[in-house]
Design a protein around this motif. Structure first.
Motif, PDB file in Angstrom:
ATOM      1  N   ASN A   1       0.824  -1.220   0.000  1.00  0.00           N
ATOM      2  CA  ASN A   1       0.000   0.000   0.000  1.00  0.00           C
ATOM      3  C   ASN A   1       0.854   1.264   0.000  1.00  0.00           C
ATOM      4  N   SER A   2       2.066   1.158  -0.490  1.00  0.00           N
ATOM      5  CA  SER A   2       2.912   2.328  -0.728  1.00  0.00           C
ATOM      6  C   SER A   2       3.853   1.975  -1.870  1.00  0.00           C
TER       7      SER A   2
ATOM      8  N   ARG B   1      -9.165   1.837  11.937  1.00  0.00           N
ATOM      9  CA  ARG B   1      -9.904   2.379  10.793  1.00  0.00           C
ATOM     10  C   ARG B   1     -10.852   3.501  11.258  1.00  0.00           C
TER      11      ARG B   1
ATOM     12  N   ALA C   1      -8.583   6.588  12.518  1.00  0.00           N
ATOM     13  CA  ALA C   1      -7.987   7.360  11.426  1.00  0.00           C
ATOM     14  C   ALA C   1      -9.030   8.221  10.722  1.00  0.00           C
TER      15      ALA C   1
ATOM     16  N   THR D   1      -1.690   9.677  10.513  1.00  0.00           N
ATOM     17  CA  THR D   1      -1.329   8.606   9.582  1.00  0.00           C
ATOM     18  C   THR D   1      -1.082   7.326  10.362  1.00  0.00           C
TER      19      THR D   1
ATOM     20  N   HIS E   1      -4.202   1.415   4.669  1.00  0.00           N
ATOM     21  CA  HIS E   1      -3.038   2.233   5.021  1.00  0.00           C
ATOM     22  C   HIS E   1      -1.741   1.449   4.731  1.00  0.00           C
TER      23      HIS E   1
ATOM     24  N   HIS F   1      -2.806   1.563  -3.276  1.00  0.00           N
ATOM     25  CA  HIS F   1      -3.516   0.480  -2.627  1.00  0.00           C
ATOM     26  C   HIS F   1      -3.360  -0.801  -3.429  1.00  0.00           C
TER      27      HIS F   1
END
Length: 501
Positions: free
Chosen positions: A23-24, A58, A61, A69, A98, A168
């Motif tokens: 996811n990055s 979840r 955030a 973050t 995330h 994602h």
């Protein structure tokens, strides 16, 4: 300005550049995170408390979308959890959006002096550790804890109000998405699959032809007709004639599905998680909060003319019982603390029970976190004993007898012709346990994750988590492959069931 209340004294260790990220699209650094408050979530994907923390984070955030973050640091317990592909599958299975970093060698775990899964480390916008917390966290309390921190950081001019944007992971489109459990009724030519990541239940014939889809496919908790009902990552499914009982795991509910009139009803749970919600442990079924019910087993008690539904309550390491005639629920076996310990029902210890099977007055339990198979004697002796498995950190891939046996996070079992068939989930194998001798031997699977049909010796699975037996065949929910496999015990071959309209 008064002295800062939430200024950390220790600079947060940075992420090594050689770790894999999910996811990055690039490795993150503490420099890039400046101007944001950061929560590091240390977890391992086998752990039910970590799954709870993901749901809690979840909500947290979402309350602070431009100033907070969340980053999950995956520090593995089991060898199978070290592989980035396995972590990626877990990210997709749990719907994590995330960033997640694979701390495969536990480097970050050691740098942050973490001691338990899950653990949360709070980092201020200047990159300093300000607080840490072990275990789950109730979202409302967490939001109340974080709000004054962010108010102080705002007053000090530390917040950038520029939320970070991340990529994602996207799952390959398929009819099933990480199916969890499976039930079979050969007399009715019926197969029921918990299509867990699609938040629905599918009924097919034994040939794979789809008869009914139960639920909209959207995450939720609605009763009603099949085209209105909603589930949240359902797991255990258990057939009793034309009635289907469902462990609606992430909703913390038990549902009853009438396959004839096509209707879903909630029969136990409040929709809140026990432990975070203050309800008694026993009482009227609709008034008691449950804790990640994972599997179900129905039993008719002839002497008392009573129908009971046993529940593997993974979230609080117990077996519960729902008395269907009385609409009451209560703890049945297990004290609650996580561990392995035999003895009388109420004194025994379990560790994240994931599957149940009944045979000749014995309730068998796949006790996943101890890589164990337990047996609960439902007769007058009222005792729990361990067939195989030794403890929370004793695991492997070894056949043998009794204490020689090593499994790795066994998540499913069923009984067929006096033998127990196991989905040895993290070993990617199907095994046989003789309950009389405590002997375990490998049946199918090479041990390497994959999707391959053929003979038992050459077949491959990927974290199978559901199993059922009928007419000399085993039906396996091959979870990370998002398919159903069929093992023919006569021909000793494995095939993939073609599910079709």
């Amino acid at each position: 300005m008064s002295k800062p209340q939430f200024r950390g004294e220790v600079r947060a260790p940075d992420f090594p550049t050689n770790l894999d990220w999910i996811n990055s699209d690039h490795p993150l650094s503490m420099t890039e995170l400046r101007g944001q408050m950061v929560i590091l979530h240390f977890w391992t994907f086998c752990c039910v408390n970590c799954m709870h923390a993901l749901a809690q984070l979840r909500i947290i955030a979402a309350a602070f979308p431009d100033t907070l973050t969340v980053i999950s640091v995956h520090s593995p317990k089991f060898p199978r959890e070290q592989f980035t592909n396995s972590v990626r599958d877990a990210v997709l299975r749990y719907g994590i959006e995330h960033p997640v970093v694979n701390d495969r060698s536990m480097y970050l775990w050691q740098q942050y002096a973490v001691r338990a899964w899950p653990s949360l480390v709070f980092i201020d916008p200047e990159g300093r550790v300000i607080q840490r917390r072990e275990g789950e966290i109730e979202p409302t309390q967490a939001i109340a804890l974080i709000k004054p921190m962010l108010e102080e950081f705002e007053a000090r001019g530390l917040l950038s109000h520029q939320p970070l944007r991340f990529t994602h992971e996207v799952a390959t489109q398929s009819l099933l998405a990480f199916p969890g459990k499976i039930a079979v009724d050969s007399a009715a030519d019926r197969l029921v699959i918990s299509d867990s990541a699609h938040h629905r239940i599918i009924e097919t014939g034994l040939d794979g032809h789809i008869r009914q889809v139960i639920g909209t496919g959207n995450m939720g908790r609605a009763d009603g007709g099949f085209d209105q009902a909603q589930f949240n990552r359902p797991q255990g499914v258990h057939l009793v004639g034309n009635l289907l009982y469902v462990a609606d795991t992430d909703n913390h509910l038990i549902r009853k599905v009438d396959l004839t009139i096509r209707h879903v009803a909630t029969i136990a749970g409040t929709g809140e998680q026990y432990g975070l919600s203050r309800t008694p442990a026993s009482g009227p079924a609709h008034s008691i909060a449950l804790n990640s019910p994972w599997d179900l087993q129905w039993r008719h008690d002839a002497p008392d003319d009573r129908d009971d539904l046993f529940i593997a309550m993974a979230g609080n390491h117990q077996i519960a019982v729902l008395h269907l005639n009385e609409e009451k629920i209560e703890p049945f076996a297990g004290r609650g603390p996580e561990g392995i310990g035999d003895g009388p029902y109420q004194e025994a210890f379990f560790a994240q029970p994931n599957s149940l099977a009944l045979a000749e007055n014995i309730l068998y339990v796949a006790d996943s976190e101890t890589s164990a198979v337990r047996a609960i004697d439902l007769s007058a002796s009222k005792q729990v004993h361990t067939l195989v498995g030794q403890g929370l950190f004793v695991f492997g891939d070894q056949d043998g007898i009794g204490d020689e046996v090593l499994l790795q996070h066994v998540q499913a079992l069923c009984v067929w012709q006096q033998q127990i068939y196991l989905a040895d989930t993290y070993n990617n194998r199907i095994k046989i346990l003789n309950p009389a001798t405590r002997q375990v031997r490998m049946l199918a699977g090479t041990g390497t994750a994959g999707l391959k049909n053929g003979t038992f010796k050459e077949a491959q699975f990927n974290e199978p988590a559901g199993i059922a037996a009928a007419n000399g065949k085993l039906y396996v929910a091959d979870t990370n492959n998002s398919v159903i496999r069929v093992l023919d015990l006569d021909t000793q071959t494995v095939s993939t069931l073609h599910i079709h309209s």
